[in-house]
Design a protein around this motif. Structure first.
Motif, PDB file in Angstrom:
ATOM      1  N   ARG A  21       0.836  -1.195   0.000  1.00 30.50           N
ATOM      2  CA  ARG A  21       0.000   0.000   0.000  1.00 30.50           C
ATOM      3  C   ARG A  21       0.877   1.253   0.000  1.00 30.50           C
ATOM      4  NH1 ARG A  21      -5.266   1.061   1.581  1.00 30.50           N
ATOM      5  NH2 ARG A  21      -5.487  -0.967   2.617  1.00 30.50           N
ATOM      6  N   LEU A  22       1.907   1.235   0.829  1.00 28.12           N
ATOM      7  CA  LEU A  22       2.836   2.366   0.903  1.00 28.12           C
ATOM      8  C   LEU A  22       3.462   2.635  -0.456  1.00 28.12           C
ATOM      9  CD1 LEU A  22       4.539   4.450   2.543  1.00 28.12           C
ATOM     10  CD2 LEU A  22       6.169   2.599   2.959  1.00 28.12           C
ATOM     11  N   ARG A  23       3.954   1.587  -1.092  1.00 28.17           N
ATOM     12  CA  ARG A  23       4.641   1.717  -2.388  1.00 28.17           C
ATOM     13  C   ARG A  23       3.685   2.256  -3.457  1.00 28.17           C
ATOM     14  NH1 ARG A  23       5.680  -3.171  -2.914  1.00 28.17           N
ATOM     15  NH2 ARG A  23       7.506  -3.126  -1.546  1.00 28.17           N
ATOM     16  N   ALA A  24       2.470   1.741  -3.475  1.00 23.72           N
ATOM     17  CA  ALA A  24       1.500   2.163  -4.489  1.00 23.72           C
ATOM     18  C   ALA A  24       1.121   3.631  -4.311  1.00 23.72           C
ATOM     19  CB  ALA A  24       0.257   1.277  -4.418  1.00 23.72           C
ATOM     20  N   MET A  25       0.956   4.059  -3.065  1.00 22.03           N
ATOM     21  CA  MET A  25       0.572   5.443  -2.822  1.00 22.03           C
ATOM     22  C   MET A  25       1.716   6.411  -3.132  1.00 22.03           C
ATOM     23  SD  MET A  25      -1.914   5.244   0.554  1.00 22.03           S
ATOM     24  CE  MET A  25      -2.242   7.006   0.490  1.00 22.03           C
ATOM     25  N   VAL A  26       2.933   5.989  -2.855  1.00 21.26           N
ATOM     26  CA  VAL A  26       4.086   6.825  -3.188  1.00 21.26           C
ATOM     27  C   VAL A  26       4.200   6.983  -4.698  1.00 21.26           C
ATOM     28  CG1 VAL A  26       6.605   6.970  -3.131  1.00 21.26           C
ATOM     29  CG2 VAL A  26       5.353   6.309  -1.071  1.00 21.26           C
ATOM     30  N   GLN A  27       3.987   5.901  -5.419  1.00 22.54           N
ATOM     31  CA  GLN A  27       4.041   5.980  -6.880  1.00 22.54           C
ATOM     32  C   GLN A  27       2.931   6.879  -7.419  1.00 22.54           C
ATOM     33  OE1 GLN A  27       6.489   4.869  -8.913  1.00 22.54           O
ATOM     34  NE2 GLN A  27       7.464   4.420  -6.948  1.00 22.54           N
ATOM     35  N   GLN A  28       1.769   6.813  -6.793  1.00 23.78           N
ATOM     36  CA  GLN A  28       0.675   7.684  -7.203  1.00 23.78           C
ATOM     37  C   GLN A  28       1.031   9.154  -6.955  1.00 23.78           C
ATOM     38  OE1 GLN A  28      -1.887   7.377  -8.915  1.00 23.78           O
ATOM     39  NE2 GLN A  28      -3.546   8.737  -8.285  1.00 23.78           N
ATOM     40  N   TRP A  29       1.647   9.436  -5.812  1.00 23.02           N
ATOM     41  CA  TRP A  29       2.068  10.817  -5.539  1.00 23.02           C
ATOM     42  C   TRP A  29       3.057  11.297  -6.608  1.00 23.02           C
ATOM     43  CZ3 TRP A  29       6.458  13.599  -5.018  1.00 23.02           C
ATOM     44  CH2 TRP A  29       6.325  14.897  -4.533  1.00 23.02           C
ATOM     45  N   LYS A  30       4.026  10.467  -6.940  1.00 21.41           N
ATOM     46  CA  LYS A  30       5.037  10.864  -7.921  1.00 21.41           C
ATOM     47  C   LYS A  30       4.420  11.072  -9.309  1.00 21.41           C
ATOM     48  CE  LYS A  30       8.921   8.724  -5.493  1.00 21.41           C
ATOM     49  NZ  LYS A  30       9.993   7.703  -5.507  1.00 21.41           N
ATOM     50  N   LYS A  31       3.445  10.245  -9.643  1.00 21.85           N
ATOM     51  CA  LYS A  31       2.754  10.406 -10.928  1.00 21.85           C
ATOM     52  C   LYS A  31       2.004  11.730 -10.972  1.00 21.85           C
ATOM     53  CE  LYS A  31      -0.856   8.289 -13.790  1.00 21.85           C
ATOM     54  NZ  LYS A  31      -1.841   7.181 -13.893  1.00 21.85           N
ATOM     55  N   LEU A  32       1.289  12.044  -9.912  1.00 19.43           N
ATOM     56  CA  LEU A  32       0.555  13.297  -9.853  1.00 19.43           C
ATOM     57  C   LEU A  32       1.497  14.497  -9.864  1.00 19.43           C
ATOM     58  CD1 LEU A  32      -2.126  12.321  -7.183  1.00 19.43           C
ATOM     59  CD2 LEU A  32      -2.572  12.859  -9.595  1.00 19.43           C
ATOM     60  N   ASP A  33       2.593  14.376  -9.154  1.00 16.11           N
ATOM     61  CA  ASP A  33       3.559  15.463  -9.110  1.00 16.11           C
ATOM     62  C   ASP A  33       4.072  15.791 -10.510  1.00 16.11           C
ATOM     63  OD1 ASP A  33       5.307  17.373  -7.832  1.00 16.11           O
ATOM     64  OD2 ASP A  33       6.931  15.928  -8.061  1.00 16.11           O
ATOM     65  N   ALA A  34       4.407  14.771 -11.269  1.00 16.51           N
ATOM     66  CA  ALA A  34       4.887  14.981 -12.633  1.00 16.51           C
ATOM     67  C   ALA A  34       3.785  15.570 -13.511  1.00 16.51           C
ATOM     68  CB  ALA A  34       5.385  13.665 -13.223  1.00 16.51           C
ATOM     69  N   GLU A  35       2.578  15.086 -13.338  1.00  9.18           N
ATOM     70  CA  GLU A  35       1.445  15.574 -14.139  1.00  9.18           C
ATOM     71  C   GLU A  35       1.162  17.040 -13.842  1.00  9.18           C
ATOM     72  OE1 GLU A  35      -3.320  14.807 -13.863  1.00  9.18           O
ATOM     73  OE2 GLU A  35      -2.027  13.022 -13.950  1.00  9.18           O
ATOM     74  N   PHE A  36       1.160  17.408 -12.567  1.00 15.69           N
ATOM     75  CA  PHE A  36       0.863  18.786 -12.181  1.00 15.69           C
ATOM     76  C   PHE A  36       1.960  19.740 -12.648  1.00 15.69           C
ATOM     77  CE2 PHE A  36      -1.827  17.299  -8.301  1.00 15.69           C
ATOM     78  CZ  PHE A  36      -2.823  16.884  -9.167  1.00 15.69           C
ATOM     79  N   THR A  37       3.204  19.296 -12.547  1.00 11.80           N
ATOM     80  CA  THR A  37       4.313  20.131 -12.998  1.00 11.80           C
ATOM     81  C   THR A  37       4.218  20.397 -14.495  1.00 11.80           C
ATOM     82  OG1 THR A  37       5.750  19.273 -11.231  1.00 11.80           O
ATOM     83  CG2 THR A  37       6.830  20.317 -13.112  1.00 11.80           C
ATOM     84  N   ALA A  38       3.826  19.384 -15.237  1.00  8.37           N
ATOM     85  CA  ALA A  38       3.678  19.549 -16.687  1.00  8.37           C
ATOM     86  C   ALA A  38       2.535  20.505 -17.011  1.00  8.37           C
ATOM     87  CB  ALA A  38       3.441  18.193 -17.345  1.00  8.37           C
ATOM     88  N   GLN A  39       1.449  20.437 -16.245  1.00  4.19           N
ATOM     89  CA  GLN A  39       0.315  21.322 -16.499  1.00  4.19           C
ATOM     90  C   GLN A  39       0.670  22.788 -16.265  1.00  4.19           C
ATOM     91  OE1 GLN A  39      -2.669  19.666 -13.914  1.00  4.19           O
ATOM     92  NE2 GLN A  39      -3.197  18.024 -15.345  1.00  4.19           N
TER      93      GLN A  39
END
Length: 515
Positions: A481-499
């Motif tokens: 669960r920890l690993r999946a949520m961290v990966q989700q945070w990193k995905k969102l971070d990259a997406e938001f930075t691109a936006q």
């Protein structure tokens, strides 16, 4: 009066349910006036209706005749929170944390959208949105003014400007709805209040932060505000950006750690109790000034159809620093010549029962009271709402209530949700996630689960349904669960930075974001 044709489902990502009695586009009911009131660096438990001992009868009255949200979040810092309120996006999506100095071409502020719905828009007090330097020219407000920081934090000046805007509206634009954004600077550092206001609290805090904190927590449990344990103060945690040199200026009464009260010297106890009395006095004064604004709404016969929100832009601050004209130890505490800060001891108390402070994305840094009051649109009186929310929800909520469909200008879907369904029923608003990032502090909440990065890519996992005080790290027990949520945070971070787009080149000598 012109206003947008509206269907709630057209707000992309708003997730609102249709509530016929609130639909203004298809009825003769006048769209509501909307007022968002923001405090600066106020703790989760400072208000009386959230467990505190500070006198806040006007805000308590709004809560008693409306709703209190128990799981609402800001961004842990001033300018990211204000940009999220005004745009409906996370600060990272619109180039506000860090600040790019300009918004993406697709970003619009609430007043710019509400103009198309026939609203008049007023701003009073603090602004602090770097990407829109001028609230009128860049933000869409019709009038803007007030004060940043002065005696009493300018609460009287800020309220007076808001009242003058309301009077002008009643005189010249009574047929139009209004949006009023009222931003107090209380109780932000430096701690400022009149000697008369301070005197009211001169003996209140001599019991110390341990006793006051315990008492606040017990009251919160009784009120149903929280259901968690009381977090353990982190006695070795230094204030953000702490410079030991300020201790010499402040004198022997200052201390940089949240140690047990009984470990303090008598001089330290006296000095610390005095500081909290100023913090309380500034909140007390802000509440009275809010009372004046409410009186004006009543005089205009506008109170019943005004949707009022109150929140804080981040948790209480442990910061300890001296700026501007410095600090004169001989001057009356709380006066214009002084530059006192609340510090970690009382900040821990102000954020009861949570852990840490402003700037951190632990619950103490990001949890805010949220009061919603709207007699014509909220039937409940004095109820709690446990729906999880974030300040990105304000724009979808405002547009939903106003009957305004935001212009389609190629913007990403709103990450927030309209809160209107929660006005009718507890538990009716859900989010896929809530995202947090500020100055190296990272977190993600999905349902009741939250991951926090605590330095050096060291992530922790908490079950907030049982442990909102964040004392039991479950990362070792649930690594998947920890690993999946961290990966989700990193995905969102990259997406938001691109936006947010590519940041423009920094100008020579550009100043760092400060408040």
């Amino acid at each position: 009066m012109k206003h947008c044709d509206f269907m709630r489902g057209l707000i992309v990502g708003a997730g609102a349910l249709v509530i016929p009695q609130l639909s203004t586009a298809s009825s003769n009911q006048k769209p509501p006036n909307i007022m968002i009131i923001v405090a600066d660096d106020m703790g989760f438990s400072d208000l009386g209706c959230y467990g505190g001992e500070i006198s806040t009868p006007n805000l308590d009255r709004l809560a008693a005749n409306g709703l209190r949200f128990t799981q609402f979040y800001n961004t842990a810092r001033c300018w990211p929170t204000r940009s999220s309120i005004m745009t409906g996006y996370y600060a990272q999506q619109v180039g506000m944390d860090p600040s790019y100095g300009q918004f993406p071409a697709w970003a619009r502020l609430i007043p710019q959208q509400l103009q198309t719905a026939g609203y008049r828009n007023y701003h009073s007090g603090k602004w602090h949105i770097f990407n829109a330097k001028n609230p009128v020219n860049d933000g869409g407000f019709d009038l803007s003014g007030g004060a940043w920081i002065s005696t009493n934090h300018g609460s009287d000046t800020i309220a007076e400007h808001a009242i003058e805007c309301l009077k002008d509206h009643a005189s010249k634009h009574a047929d139009a709805p209004f949006f009023s954004y009222v931003c107090f600077t209380a109780p932000h550092f430096p701690l400022l209040a009149s000697q008369e206001d301070i005197a009211k609290y001169k003996d209140v805090y001599k019991e110390g932060w341990d006793v006051i904190r315990e008492r606040r927590w017990q009251k919160q449990l009784q009120l149903g505000i929280v259901n968690c344990a009381l977090s353990t103060p982190e006695k070795d945690l230094l204030p953000p950006g702490f410079n030991p040199s300020c201790l010499k200026t402040y004198g022997p009464g200052e201390i940089e750690h949240a140690v047990p009260w009984n470990d303090l010297t008598d001089k330290q106890k006296e000095f610390q109790a005095m500081k909290m009395s100023i913090h309380a006095a500034s909140i007390d004064r802000m509440d009275r000034e809010i009372g004046r604004i409410l009186d004006q709404l009543t005089a205009m016969k506008a109170l019943d159809n005004t949707l009022i929100f109150f929140l804080s832009d981040n948790g209480a601050s442990a910061e300890m620093m001296i700026r501007a004209g410095g600090h004169n130890p001989s001057a009356a505490p709380g006066s214009q010549e002084t530059f006192l800060c609340l510090g970690p001891g009382w900040s821990t108390c102000a954020n009861t029962p949570f852990r840490r402070h402003k700037i951190w994305v632990h619950e103490g840094g990001i949890s805010t009271p949220l009061i919603a009051h709207w007699p014509n649109g909220i039937a409940a009186r004095g109820e709690l709402r446990r729906d999880i929310g974030h300040c990105v929800d304000f724009a979808p909520t405002v547009y939903d209530a106003a009957g305004c469909n935001p212009a389609d200008i190629g913007a990403p879907p709103f990450p927030g949700r309209s809160l209107l369904p929660a006005f009718a029923r507890d538990g009716s608003v859900t989010h896929d996630y809530l995202f947090f990032k500020h100055q190296g502090n990272f977190a993600l909440r999905i349902g009741d689960w939250k991951v926090i990065e605590t330095g050096g890519d060291n992530w922790e996992l908490y079950d907030l349904s049982k442990d909102r005080c964040e004392m039991v790290n479950l990362g070792g027990q649930q690594p998947d669960r920890l690993r999946a949520m961290v990966q989700q945070w990193k995905k969102l971070d990259a997406e938001f930075t691109a936006q947010a787009g590519t940041p423009p080149p920094k100008k020579p000598g550009a100043k760092k974001n400060e408040e």
